[in-house]
Structures are given as C-alpha cells and as structure tokens.
Design an enzyme around this catalytic site. Structure first.
Site, short mmCIF file in Angstrom:
data_model
loop_
_atom_site.label_atom_id
_atom_site.label_comp_id
_atom_site.label_asym_id
_atom_site.label_seq_id
_atom_site.Cartn_x
_atom_site.Cartn_y
_atom_site.Cartn_z
N GLY A 228 32.29 40.81 50.92
CA GLY A 228 32.58 42.19 50.08
C GLY A 228 31.65 42.38 48.78
CG ASP A 229 31.05 41.35 44.57
OD1 ASP A 229 30.03 42.15 44.36
OD2 ASP A 229 31.74 40.69 43.53
CG LEU A 230 27.59 38.55 50.29
CD1 LEU A 230 26.65 38.38 51.74
CD2 LEU A 230 27.62 37.04 49.82
CG ASN A 231 27.03 40.25 42.59
OD1 ASN A 231 26.66 39.20 42.26
ND2 ASN A 231 28.47 40.61 42.50
#
Length: 376
Positions: A228-231
């Site tokens: 959900g947050d592979l930034n």
C-alpha cells in the site's frame, strides 16, 4: 467536519513526541539493550528513531535498529499492528529484504508504553526492527532496469502474501482507510485544505472520473493484500553490477508496512508507478517499465489495465490532498509532508493534459517491448 475528518484530525494530533532520552530509556527498559546512540528519523504520523547498540565482541547480532512508536490512535488497534509485524517477519523468512522484528523482554513483538503529555497520559505501541542498509530510491538515479525490478518486486510481494495466514488477518479489511486506493472519493471532506484554485479543480475532476469509471468496476479487480505504500522513500537500494555503462542498483530494503490493507493487485502497481514518477525527469515514461516488471509476475486483466491511468491519478490526489491537510495540523513537519507536492502537482497536471489514451499508449507499448501481453 465529518466524523471521518474528526478521526483523521485526532490521529494527526496524537503523533508521538518522545525525546531522544525517552527513546533511549524505552529501548533499554522494554527490549533490554544497552543503547549507544539514538537519532530521530522522519515520519508521517508515527515516530521513528534509529538506534545503535554496541556489538559485544564476536557475538554477532544486529547493532542497529529502528524504534517505531505508533501514534495514539493507531495504538488502539494492537491487532492490526500485530498482523503488520507478522507480515514483516513472514516476508523476511520468504527471502524479501524486510527487517527482522526484535522481541521485547516480555517475548511479545510489541509493547504498550504510557507517556505523560501534561494534561493527559497517552499510550503508544512500540516495536523494534532491525535497521536495513541502503539509500532511498528518491536519492539515486533511477533507470529502466531498476523500475522494472521495483514493479516485479511489488507483484512478487503481493503474490507471496497469498500464502500468509494469521488469526487476526481480518484487521486488514480497513474499509474506510483513507490510503486504500479504492477510497479516493473519501478525499472530498479534506479538499478545503487546498483552498480555491486549479489544484482543487484538478482533484475534483479526478474524483468525478474515479467515481464514474473505477468505483463501479471494483468488483472486477482481483483482491489481495497490498503493502500500500511502495514509495520512493520506502524502497532502499544498494549499488549492483553496472549495466550498459550506467550505474545499477538493486533493492536492499522494503520499509513501512503501516498502510497495509486488503486491496487489489492493480492498486499495488498503480501506487508504485505514481511514486516512481515523483523524482523522474520523464515521469510519463516511468509507468511502462514498472508495469512490465509487475506483469512479468502478475499480468493484469483488461479491466485492471483499463483502470490503471485513473488509479495512478487517484494516488497522486490522495498524497497531495492528505499532505496539505496534515500540514494544517502539523506545520512543523511540512518539509517531510510536502515531499511529493514538490513535483506531484506538476506531474498530475501533465498526465491529465497528455490524456489517458496517449499515456496508456506509452505505458502499454513499453510493457510490450519487454514481452508482456496487452492483457489476459
């Protein structure tokens, strides 16, 4: 303000504010480690510290950790944090470059600690994870090979989590979680943070399109557990073997599982594409390389591909709107909160100006050049 907006305000205002001395004492008391140095790390609504401990002779073992202190609101859902911690351990055992969870003296993977905040006492769940080496993707030149690897990593991670089991797994069904990509329409109560002007109009346009063209088709997307947050700050890299005369990097760490929830495969690739665009000099071209890597493991269906453009735009909106909202609550953390906004508004505007058809031609054409099919 809506009740959901009030909940978000409560969570932001409940961000921990431990001093370095308190963090040191916490690690020594709860985890039984002698601390030599503590250093604050940037964070969104939790608090993180890098912790160094002296290595005893040749005994081995880690000498650096990250102390994670959950905000007071998140600390009310210990089951969710327990599941996240078990996911990290599960992926580590499966060979992913995730941290190891260091148990507390009690033998548990989390501890609940209380701190005097003057007018009230707040409780926070704390965890200790091993420190991962590497530099954030945001700090290195990113070429097609690394983008492909990141896309492949995102798909492999989701596919591996198909095998994850836990008695509290239902905690990941976070229906009203603002960061779940299905919930782009839930941004509407926060739009006042943007003020009037073209940025707000752009977000309102994306939300309208999302409701019309994505929300109604959610049942056609395959469900899975999303990181959900592979930034670009949650993926760490180290130098690898040079290729084609350019510096090459390999992924050395995956951070921050706090936004995990049940989502869809196409959400994960859309999120990865959006964040890889942030620092790129040619942002529209990024998507095809990430998509090719993802589809080398999990080819998207026609319906999923059809939604990809708006999902990427939707993630830009989530990041930009919630950053503006959080800056109102915590102006002292504005530099960290507004990282994406430095280029994000420009990239979203460009995507919408170029248009869905042209962007898809670039993305899907690049993916085909790797040997990926158009759809399943």
């Amino acid at each position: 303000m809506t009740s959901r907006g009030a909940d978000q305000r409560a969570q932001a205002s409940a961000k921990p504010a431990f001093s370095e001395a308190q963090a040191r004492a916490l690690v020594e008391a709860e985890f039984g480690l002698r601390v030599s140095e503590v250093q604050p790390l940037p964070s969104y609504d939790d608090q993180n510290f890098r912790v160094r401990v002296p290595r005893a002779g040749d005994a081995g073992g880690p000498s650096e950790f990250v102390l994670k202190i959950s905000n007071a609101e998140a600390s009310r859902t210990p089951g969710l944090i327990e599941v996240q911690s078990h996911v990290i351990a599960f992926l580590h055992q499966a060979g992913f470059p995730t941290a190891s969870v260091w148990p507390a003296r009690s033998g548990r993977i989390t501890s609940l600690v209380s701190v005097d905040c003057g007018s009230r006492t707040r409780s926070h769940l704390v965890r200790l994870l091993t420190f991962l080496p590497g530099r954030p993707v945001a700090e290195v030149p990113v070429g097609p090979l690394l983008l492909y690897e990141i896309g492949r990593l995102a798909a492999t991670l989701d596919k591996t989590l198909e095998e994850f089991r836990h008695p509290k797994l239902s905690c990941l069904r976070r229906e009203d979680f603002i960061w779940n990509l299905r919930n782009v329409p839930l941004l509407e109560p926060y739009l006042d943070a943007l003020g009037p002007g073209p940025n707000r109009e752009m977000v309102e346009r994306v939300i309208r399109l999302f409701k019309d063209e994505v929300t109604a088709k959610l049942s056609h997307f395959r469900e899975c557990i999303n990181h959900g947050d592979l930034n670009d700050h949650n993926i760490l890299v180290e130098p690898g073997e040079p290729a084609s005369g350019d510096p090459a990097f390999r992924v050395s760490g995956i951070l921050d599982f706090e936004d995990m929830s049940y989502g869809c495969y196409v959400f994960e690739v859309a999120i990865a594409i959006m964040y890889m665009m942030v620092e790129s000099r040619d942002p529209v071209a990024v998507g095809g390389h990430v998509l090719a890597g993802f589809e080398s493991v999990i080819p998207l269906t026609a319906a999923e591909r059809d939604a990809l453009f708006l999902l990427v735009c939707g993630r830009f909106c989530q990041s930009l709107v919630m950053a503006a909202h959080s800056c109102r609550l915590h102006p002292e953390n504005a530099e960290y909160l507004m990282i994406t906004a430095k280029t994000g508004w420009k990239h979203l505007q460009r995507m919408l100006a170029v248009g869905r058809t042209a962007v898809e031609e670039i993305w899907f054409g690049t993916a085909r050049s790797y040997g990926s099919g158009d759809s399943v």
